[in-house]
Design a protein around this motif. Structure first.
Motif, PDB file in Angstrom:
ATOM      1  N   GLU A 172       0.884  -0.915   0.140  1.00 35.05           N
ATOM      2  CA  GLU A 172       0.165  -0.058  -0.660  1.00 35.05           C
ATOM      3  C   GLU A 172       1.417   1.696   0.448  1.00 35.05           C
ATOM      4  OE1 GLU A 172      -3.144   0.300   3.105  1.00 35.05           O
ATOM      5  OE2 GLU A 172      -3.280  -2.307   2.940  1.00 35.05           O
ATOM      6  N   ILE A 173       0.637   2.262  -1.087  1.00 32.93           N
ATOM      7  CA  ILE A 173       1.116   3.378  -1.004  1.00 32.93           C
ATOM      8  C   ILE A 173       0.508   4.827  -1.001  1.00 32.93           C
ATOM      9  CG2 ILE A 173       3.099   4.387  -2.595  1.00 32.93           C
ATOM     10  CD1 ILE A 173       4.113   1.924  -3.647  1.00 32.93           C
ATOM     11  N   PRO A 174       0.381   5.469  -0.304  1.00 34.79           N
ATOM     12  CA  PRO A 174      -0.851   6.299  -0.656  1.00 34.79           C
ATOM     13  C   PRO A 174      -0.285   7.667  -1.970  1.00 34.79           C
ATOM     14  CG  PRO A 174       0.262   6.842   1.761  1.00 34.79           C
ATOM     15  CD  PRO A 174       0.973   5.706   1.129  1.00 34.79           C
ATOM     16  N   ARG A 175      -1.449   7.722  -2.268  1.00 36.08           N
ATOM     17  CA  ARG A 175      -1.067   8.431  -3.857  1.00 36.08           C
ATOM     18  C   ARG A 175      -0.478  10.373  -3.511  1.00 36.08           C
ATOM     19  NH1 ARG A 175      -6.371  11.664  -7.093  1.00 36.08           N
ATOM     20  NH2 ARG A 175      -5.209  12.517  -8.515  1.00 36.08           N
ATOM     21  N   PRO A 176       1.145  10.051  -4.595  1.00 39.31           N
ATOM     22  CA  PRO A 176       1.679  11.456  -3.878  1.00 39.31           C
ATOM     23  C   PRO A 176       0.708  12.664  -3.501  1.00 39.31           C
ATOM     24  CG  PRO A 176       2.681  10.321  -5.889  1.00 39.31           C
ATOM     25  CD  PRO A 176       1.281   9.798  -5.706  1.00 39.31           C
ATOM     26  N   THR A 177       1.359  13.999  -2.832  1.00 29.93           N
ATOM     27  CA  THR A 177       0.631  15.171  -2.630  1.00 29.93           C
ATOM     28  C   THR A 177       0.682  16.004  -2.152  1.00 29.93           C
ATOM     29  OG1 THR A 177      -1.160  15.641  -0.880  1.00 29.93           O
ATOM     30  CG2 THR A 177       0.451  13.460  -0.321  1.00 29.93           C
ATOM     31  N   LEU A 178       0.656  17.086  -2.410  1.00 34.28           N
ATOM     32  CA  LEU A 178       1.650  18.551  -2.457  1.00 34.28           C
ATOM     33  C   LEU A 178       0.999  19.321  -0.968  1.00 34.28           C
ATOM     34  CD1 LEU A 178       2.581  20.081  -5.986  1.00 34.28           C
ATOM     35  CD2 LEU A 178       3.543  19.267  -4.103  1.00 34.28           C
ATOM     36  N   ASP A 179      -0.034  17.847  -0.070  1.00 35.27           N
ATOM     37  CA  ASP A 179      -0.753  18.381   1.309  1.00 35.27           C
ATOM     38  C   ASP A 179      -0.639  17.504   1.767  1.00 35.27           C
ATOM     39  OD1 ASP A 179      -2.147  20.090   2.950  1.00 35.27           O
ATOM     40  OD2 ASP A 179      -4.081  19.596   2.146  1.00 35.27           O
ATOM     41  N   PRO A 180       0.106  16.722   1.988  1.00 30.03           N
ATOM     42  CA  PRO A 180      -0.689  15.924   3.255  1.00 30.03           C
ATOM     43  C   PRO A 180      -0.188  15.215   4.755  1.00 30.03           C
ATOM     44  CG  PRO A 180       2.426  15.962   2.948  1.00 30.03           C
ATOM     45  CD  PRO A 180       2.014  16.768   1.880  1.00 30.03           C
ATOM     46  N   LYS A 181      -1.159  14.928   5.050  1.00 30.48           N
ATOM     47  CA  LYS A 181      -1.641  15.543   6.487  1.00 30.48           C
ATOM     48  C   LYS A 181      -1.040  13.715   7.573  1.00 30.48           C
ATOM     49  CE  LYS A 181      -4.145  19.161   6.476  1.00 30.48           C
ATOM     50  NZ  LYS A 181      -3.701  18.963   5.054  1.00 30.48           N
ATOM     51  N   GLU A 182      -1.471  12.699   6.671  1.00 29.66           N
ATOM     52  CA  GLU A 182      -0.998  11.536   7.262  1.00 29.66           C
ATOM     53  C   GLU A 182      -0.541  10.327   5.886  1.00 29.66           C
ATOM     54  OE1 GLU A 182      -2.708   8.089  10.113  1.00 29.66           O
ATOM     55  OE2 GLU A 182      -2.823   9.636  10.884  1.00 29.66           O
ATOM     56  N   LEU A 183       0.435   9.534   6.300  1.00 26.83           N
ATOM     57  CA  LEU A 183       0.706   8.844   4.870  1.00 26.83           C
ATOM     58  C   LEU A 183       1.312   8.006   5.862  1.00 26.83           C
ATOM     59  CD1 LEU A 183       3.317  11.136   2.971  1.00 26.83           C
ATOM     60  CD2 LEU A 183       0.936  10.773   2.908  1.00 26.83           C
ATOM     61  N   THR A 184       0.857   6.578   4.922  1.00 23.18           N
ATOM     62  CA  THR A 184       0.713   5.071   5.606  1.00 23.18           C
ATOM     63  C   THR A 184       1.627   4.010   4.701  1.00 23.18           C
ATOM     64  OG1 THR A 184      -0.191   5.627   7.538  1.00 23.18           O
ATOM     65  CG2 THR A 184       0.128   2.549   6.706  1.00 23.18           C
ATOM     66  N   PHE A 185       2.922   3.338   4.392  1.00 22.21           N
ATOM     67  CA  PHE A 185       3.844   3.097   3.814  1.00 22.21           C
ATOM     68  C   PHE A 185       3.396   0.988   4.588  1.00 22.21           C
ATOM     69  CE2 PHE A 185       4.670   6.784   3.322  1.00 22.21           C
ATOM     70  CZ  PHE A 185       4.692   6.986   1.711  1.00 22.21           C
ATOM     71  N   THR A 186       2.457   0.333   3.760  1.00 20.43           N
ATOM     72  CA  THR A 186       2.702  -0.888   3.697  1.00 20.43           C
ATOM     73  C   THR A 186       3.234  -2.075   2.950  1.00 20.43           C
ATOM     74  OG1 THR A 186       0.663  -1.485   3.116  1.00 20.43           O
ATOM     75  CG2 THR A 186       1.413  -0.706   5.248  1.00 20.43           C
ATOM     76  N   GLY A 187       4.281  -2.979   3.325  1.00 14.42           N
ATOM     77  CA  GLY A 187       5.141  -4.447   2.513  1.00 14.42           C
ATOM     78  C   GLY A 187       5.410  -4.649   3.172  1.00 14.42           C
ATOM     79  N   ARG A 188       6.147  -5.736   2.089  1.00 12.11           N
ATOM     80  CA  ARG A 188       7.038  -6.896   2.380  1.00 12.11           C
ATOM     81  C   ARG A 188       8.452  -7.044   2.330  1.00 12.11           C
ATOM     82  NH1 ARG A 188       6.292  -8.712  -1.655  1.00 12.11           N
ATOM     83  NH2 ARG A 188       5.103  -7.018  -2.441  1.00 12.11           N
ATOM     84  N   MET A 189       9.836  -7.397   3.676  1.00 13.68           N
ATOM     85  CA  MET A 189      10.710  -7.161   3.130  1.00 13.68           C
ATOM     86  C   MET A 189      10.889  -8.625   3.461  1.00 13.68           C
ATOM     87  SD  MET A 189      11.580  -4.908   7.074  1.00 13.68           S
ATOM     88  CE  MET A 189      11.100  -4.015   7.328  1.00 13.68           C
ATOM     89  N   ALA A 190      12.543  -9.777   3.024  1.00  9.34           N
ATOM     90  CA  ALA A 190      13.015  -9.851   3.074  1.00  9.34           C
ATOM     91  C   ALA A 190      12.701 -10.592   4.052  1.00  9.34           C
ATOM     92  CB  ALA A 190      14.643 -10.090   2.710  1.00  9.34           C
ATOM     93  N   ASP A 191      12.644 -12.745   3.926  1.00  9.72           N
ATOM     94  CA  ASP A 191      12.863 -13.502   4.712  1.00  9.72           C
ATOM     95  C   ASP A 191      11.122 -13.366   5.518  1.00  9.72           C
ATOM     96  OD1 ASP A 191      15.188 -14.145   5.340  1.00  9.72           O
ATOM     97  OD2 ASP A 191      15.798 -12.212   5.926  1.00  9.72           O
ATOM     98  N   GLY A 192       9.907 -12.939   4.550  1.00 11.41           N
ATOM     99  CA  GLY A 192       8.943 -12.711   4.754  1.00 11.41           C
ATOM    100  C   GLY A 192       8.276 -11.428   6.102  1.00 11.41           C
ATOM    101  N   VAL A 193       9.197 -10.773   6.406  1.00 11.80           N
ATOM    102  CA  VAL A 193       9.011  -9.771   7.467  1.00 11.80           C
ATOM    103  C   VAL A 193       8.111  -8.935   6.833  1.00 11.80           C
ATOM    104  CG1 VAL A 193       9.538  -8.215   8.963  1.00 11.80           C
ATOM    105  CG2 VAL A 193      11.095 -10.176   8.422  1.00 11.80           C
ATOM    106  N   THR A 194       6.978  -8.189   7.274  1.00  8.29           N
ATOM    107  CA  THR A 194       5.827  -7.547   6.723  1.00  8.29           C
ATOM    108  C   THR A 194       5.907  -6.166   7.873  1.00  8.29           C
ATOM    109  OG1 THR A 194       4.344  -8.783   8.341  1.00  8.29           O
ATOM    110  CG2 THR A 194       4.277  -9.577   6.195  1.00  8.29           C
ATOM    111  N   PHE A 195       5.961  -5.295   7.114  1.00  5.76           N
ATOM    112  CA  PHE A 195       6.109  -3.896   8.036  1.00  5.76           C
ATOM    113  C   PHE A 195       4.680  -2.781   7.907  1.00  5.76           C
ATOM    114  CE2 PHE A 195       8.088  -3.045   3.825  1.00  5.76           C
ATOM    115  CZ  PHE A 195       7.174  -1.966   3.466  1.00  5.76           C
TER     116      PHE A 195
END
Length: 343
Positions: A172-195
């Motif tokens: 999950e990646i927020p849409r690029p913005t020139l007025d950010p209030k709150e941004l959350t990035f989620t994804g996966r790392m090596a070895d099956g780690v999520t973040f």
């Protein structure tokens, strides 16, 4: 124009503009300058750089940012604000293809070019880069202060030595913005780690928090933290004697307020054996950033630790960092935050 007609026009323009403001118009910098007038008769030549609720930010030709209420502008000024907001809502173009799996899309044009998000405040500009790190440029009027501060998550593990755990991809990646209030990035790392990690931009603060989750039985558990890197504020040739460095850096101090006990003051010029200890607040005192003041706090110390770090043999003026370390790295809560404040 009669006074009654002017009042009707102002009410009409305000009614037209406020719905656009409620849609969170991007606080982008306009390349165009014009003369703005207030209802009291004051004028200024400036560019419109941001609109937040009913406040308009104008940047003068010397770089200073002024804030004025929308209703205090004359009708032509209010109409110009409405047109600017409408243009900004359409927004500049940003990447939709060709983005690496471990990078986030960025604007390809306009004031946010090469960045995912840009937050503009009179005291600083915060930019989220391709690696989802926040670059904070402190501003004091027209003055800037070298390299930006970097706010970023750290995710590493230790086998024989310390290694960074690579990001495989974002989910999950927020849409690029020139007025950010709150941004959350989620994804996966090596070895099956999520973040997941988040940034919030609230008035004169940048706030961050996050979590990681290791899969069962992982060989090398992830160590996770949010960290602010404060770069060197001065450099000296080897020929500059220590007494001269001390004289030039004498007004600057790093103040560490521990959870218990007295505040500890570290002169900026003085090399440290090391500084790794608990803190409730870390503050840079003195005119390091002109009239601006940098401080770092944590929202709830019972959930973790705030730790300032100066590496062995270096002085604060050569750079330092502040780490936010959670007691439970996989706890999904936004209550334990690092808060970077620029007064």
């Amino acid at each position: 124009m009669k006074a009654s007609s002017a009042r009707v026009l102002i009410r009409t323009l305000v009614a037209a503009v406020l719905p656009l403001l409620a849609a969170r118009a991007p606080a982008a910098e306009s390349p165009e300058t014009r003369e703005w007038s207030s209802r009291s008769g004051a004028t200024v030549t400036a560019a419109l750089v941001g609109v937040q609720q009913n406040m308009v930010s104008l940047q003068t030709t010397n770089g200073a940012v002024l804030r004025i209420r929308l209703g205090d502008l004359t009708p032509p000024g209010q109409a110009a604000v409405a047109a600017w907001v409408e243009r900004q809502q359409r927004g500049p173009a940003y990447q939709t293809e060709g983005v690496a799996s471990n990078r986030v899309p960025v604007f390809t044009e306009g004031p946010g070019r090469r960045y995912h998000s840009v937050y503009t405040h009179p005291n600083f500009i915060a930019r989220v880069n391709r690696a989802s790190q926040v670059e904070i440029e402190i501003r004091d009027g027209t003055n800037t202060f070298g390299r930006p501060l970097i706010l970023r998550p750290l995710h590493h593990y230790v086998s024989r030595q310390e290694y960074g755990r690579a990001i495989v991809g974002f989910d999950e990646i927020p849409r690029p913005t020139l007025d950010p209030k709150e941004l959350t990035f989620t994804g996966r790392m090596a070895d099956g780690v999520t973040f997941s990690w988040s940034y919030a931009f609230v008035d004169n603060t940048v706030q961050c928090w996050g979590w990681v989750r290791d899969p069962p039985g992982i060989k090398y558990p992830t160590r996770f933290q949010m960290r602010l890197y404060v770069p060197a504020v001065r450099t000296f040739e080897n020929s500059v004697p220590m007494d001269e460095r001390k004289r030039l850096l004498a007004p600057f101090e790093l103040r560490v307020e521990p959870p218990k006990g007295k505040t500890v003051v570290y002169p900026f010029w003085q090399g440290q054996q090391s500084l790794i200890g608990l803190a409730e607040q870390v503050t840079v005192d003195g005119p390091v950033y002109g009239s601006r003041r940098l401080s770092v706090t944590a929202s709830q110390l019972k959930d973790g630790r705030l730790i300032p770090v100066i590496y062995r043999g270096t002085a604060p003026y050569e750079g330092f960092s502040v780490a936010l370390i959670k007691n439970e790295i996989d706890k999904r809560s936004d209550r334990f935050r690092m808060i970077v404040t620029i007064d």
